[in-house]
Motif scaffolding. Structure first.
Motif, PDB file in Angstrom:
ATOM      1  N   ASP A   1       1.856  -4.910  -7.750  1.00 36.49           N
ATOM      2  CA  ASP A   1       1.080  -5.507  -6.664  1.00 36.49           C
ATOM      3  C   ASP A   1      -0.384  -5.073  -6.682  1.00 36.49           C
ATOM      4  OD1 ASP A   1       1.444  -2.874  -5.931  1.00 36.49           O
ATOM      5  OD2 ASP A   1       2.156  -3.301  -3.923  1.00 36.49           O
ATOM      6  N   SER A   2      -0.913  -4.787  -7.869  1.00 36.60           N
ATOM      7  CA  SER A   2      -2.275  -4.260  -7.972  1.00 36.60           C
ATOM      8  C   SER A   2      -3.374  -5.303  -7.844  1.00 36.60           C
ATOM      9  CB  SER A   2      -2.452  -3.515  -9.296  1.00 36.60           C
ATOM     10  OG  SER A   2      -1.643  -2.374  -9.335  1.00 36.60           O
TER      11      SER A   2
ATOM     12  N   LEU B   1       0.096  -2.264 -20.701  1.00 37.54           N
ATOM     13  CA  LEU B   1      -0.951  -2.204 -19.684  1.00 37.54           C
ATOM     14  C   LEU B   1      -0.984  -0.834 -19.032  1.00 37.54           C
ATOM     15  CD1 LEU B   1      -0.384  -5.714 -18.095  1.00 37.54           C
ATOM     16  CD2 LEU B   1      -2.246  -5.024 -19.628  1.00 37.54           C
ATOM     17  N   GLU B   2      -2.073  -0.128 -19.249  1.00 38.07           N
ATOM     18  CA  GLU B   2      -2.270   1.205 -18.685  1.00 38.07           C
ATOM     19  C   GLU B   2      -2.856   1.112 -17.277  1.00 38.07           C
ATOM     20  OE1 GLU B   2      -4.572   5.381 -19.784  1.00 38.07           O
ATOM     21  OE2 GLU B   2      -4.965   3.602 -20.980  1.00 38.07           O
ATOM     22  N   GLY B   3      -2.492   2.086 -16.420  1.00 39.75           N
ATOM     23  CA  GLY B   3      -3.083   2.202 -15.089  1.00 39.75           C
ATOM     24  C   GLY B   3      -2.620   1.165 -14.091  1.00 39.75           C
ATOM     25  N   GLN B   4      -1.494   0.514 -14.355  1.00 38.01           N
ATOM     26  CA  GLN B   4      -0.975  -0.493 -13.423  1.00 38.01           C
ATOM     27  C   GLN B   4      -0.074   0.167 -12.385  1.00 38.01           C
ATOM     28  OE1 GLN B   4      -2.273  -3.627 -13.608  1.00 38.01           O
ATOM     29  NE2 GLN B   4      -3.466  -2.600 -15.197  1.00 38.01           N
ATOM     30  N   ARG B   5      -0.242  -0.234 -11.142  1.00 36.49           N
ATOM     31  CA  ARG B   5       0.490   0.354 -10.019  1.00 36.49           C
ATOM     32  C   ARG B   5       1.846  -0.344  -9.862  1.00 36.49           C
ATOM     33  NH1 ARG B   5       1.184  -0.379  -4.670  1.00 36.49           N
ATOM     34  NH2 ARG B   5       0.981   1.448  -3.354  1.00 36.49           N
ATOM     35  N   ILE B   6       2.911   0.452  -9.884  1.00 34.30           N
ATOM     36  CA  ILE B   6       4.263  -0.053  -9.667  1.00 34.30           C
ATOM     37  C   ILE B   6       4.821   0.644  -8.432  1.00 34.30           C
ATOM     38  CG2 ILE B   6       6.617  -0.219 -10.587  1.00 34.30           C
ATOM     39  CD1 ILE B   6       4.587  -1.960 -12.105  1.00 34.30           C
ATOM     40  N   GLN B   7       5.193  -0.152  -7.427  1.00 32.97           N
ATOM     41  CA  GLN B   7       5.819   0.398  -6.223  1.00 32.97           C
ATOM     42  C   GLN B   7       7.335   0.357  -6.408  1.00 32.97           C
ATOM     43  OE1 GLN B   7       6.457  -0.466  -1.506  1.00 32.97           O
ATOM     44  NE2 GLN B   7       4.586  -1.243  -2.400  1.00 32.97           N
TER      45      GLN B   7
ATOM     46  N   GLU C   1      -0.539 -11.586 -11.525  1.00 31.56           N
ATOM     47  CA  GLU C   1       0.323 -12.179 -10.492  1.00 31.56           C
ATOM     48  C   GLU C   1       1.325 -11.127 -10.014  1.00 31.56           C
ATOM     49  OE1 GLU C   1      -0.012 -15.229  -9.203  1.00 31.56           O
ATOM     50  OE2 GLU C   1      -1.666 -15.684 -10.576  1.00 31.56           O
ATOM     51  N   THR C   2       1.569 -11.082  -8.705  1.00 30.37           N
ATOM     52  CA  THR C   2       2.530 -10.144  -8.128  1.00 30.37           C
ATOM     53  C   THR C   2       3.937 -10.490  -8.604  1.00 30.37           C
ATOM     54  OG1 THR C   2       1.145  -9.796  -6.199  1.00 30.37           O
ATOM     55  CG2 THR C   2       3.479  -9.263  -5.949  1.00 30.37           C
TER      56      THR C   2
ATOM     57  N   GLY D   1       0.767  -1.238   0.000  1.00 28.75           N
ATOM     58  CA  GLY D   1       0.000   0.000   0.000  1.00 28.75           C
ATOM     59  C   GLY D   1       0.796   1.286   0.000  1.00 28.75           C
ATOM     60  N   ALA D   2       2.049   1.273  -0.419  1.00 28.42           N
ATOM     61  CA  ALA D   2       2.815   2.530  -0.499  1.00 28.42           C
ATOM     62  C   ALA D   2       2.018   3.516  -1.355  1.00 28.42           C
ATOM     63  CB  ALA D   2       4.195   2.292  -1.101  1.00 28.42           C
TER      64      ALA D   2
END
Length: 146
Positions: A116-117, A62-68, A121-122, A35-36
């Protein structure tokens, strides 16, 4: 310097068929914080972490993917909250996040990245910089749907 993680070269649609997913790297999840927050920049910046996110199989961006992203930097250790942040991919599946200069930890200058969205798979990556004076580092994700 581009760390070739997940694929190499350009991806033309005809060549993307059967694109294999990126495996998690050993040590990639070290000091991961679920959750950063999504941020415009980590700290005072000066170093650019960037890369791409594509779907396994067809290579579709892939648009809108969360990358920490997190690292040991000139402003903090990789376990510090202030050394973590996330960003989203654009319409081309690209991400960019400015952060403080990465410095060696345990003898290596390296970054940590995580997808990790939840829809795929993470994957945890830990690319090592060839030179600790480099001011950019790239990492590429090819994600497997769940």
């Amino acid at each position: 310097m581009a760390a070739g993680l997940g694929f190499s070269g350009s991806l033309a649609p005809a060549r993307a068929k059967g694109l294999a997913p990126t495996p998690s790297m050993r040590g990639g999840a070290n000091n991961y914080r679920p959750g950063a927050p999504i941020v415009d920049r980590i700290g005072n910046g000066g170093f650019l972490m960037h890369g791409t996110v594509r779907r396994a199989g067809d290579g579709m961006p892939l648009e809108g993917q969360r990358i920490q992203i997190w690292a040991h930097t000139t402003e903090g250790h990789e376990r510090d909250l202030r050394s973590h942040g996330a960003t989203l991919t654009d319409a081309n599946g690209e991400f960019h996040l400015e952060m403080p200069q990465i410095v060696p930890a345990f003898g290596q200058a390296h970054g940590h990245l995580a997808y990790d969205s939840g829809a795929f798979e993470t994957v945890y990556l830990r690319p090592v910089m060839p030179n600790s004076k480099d001011t950019t580092l790239s990492a590429h994700f090819v994600l497997q749907p769940k």
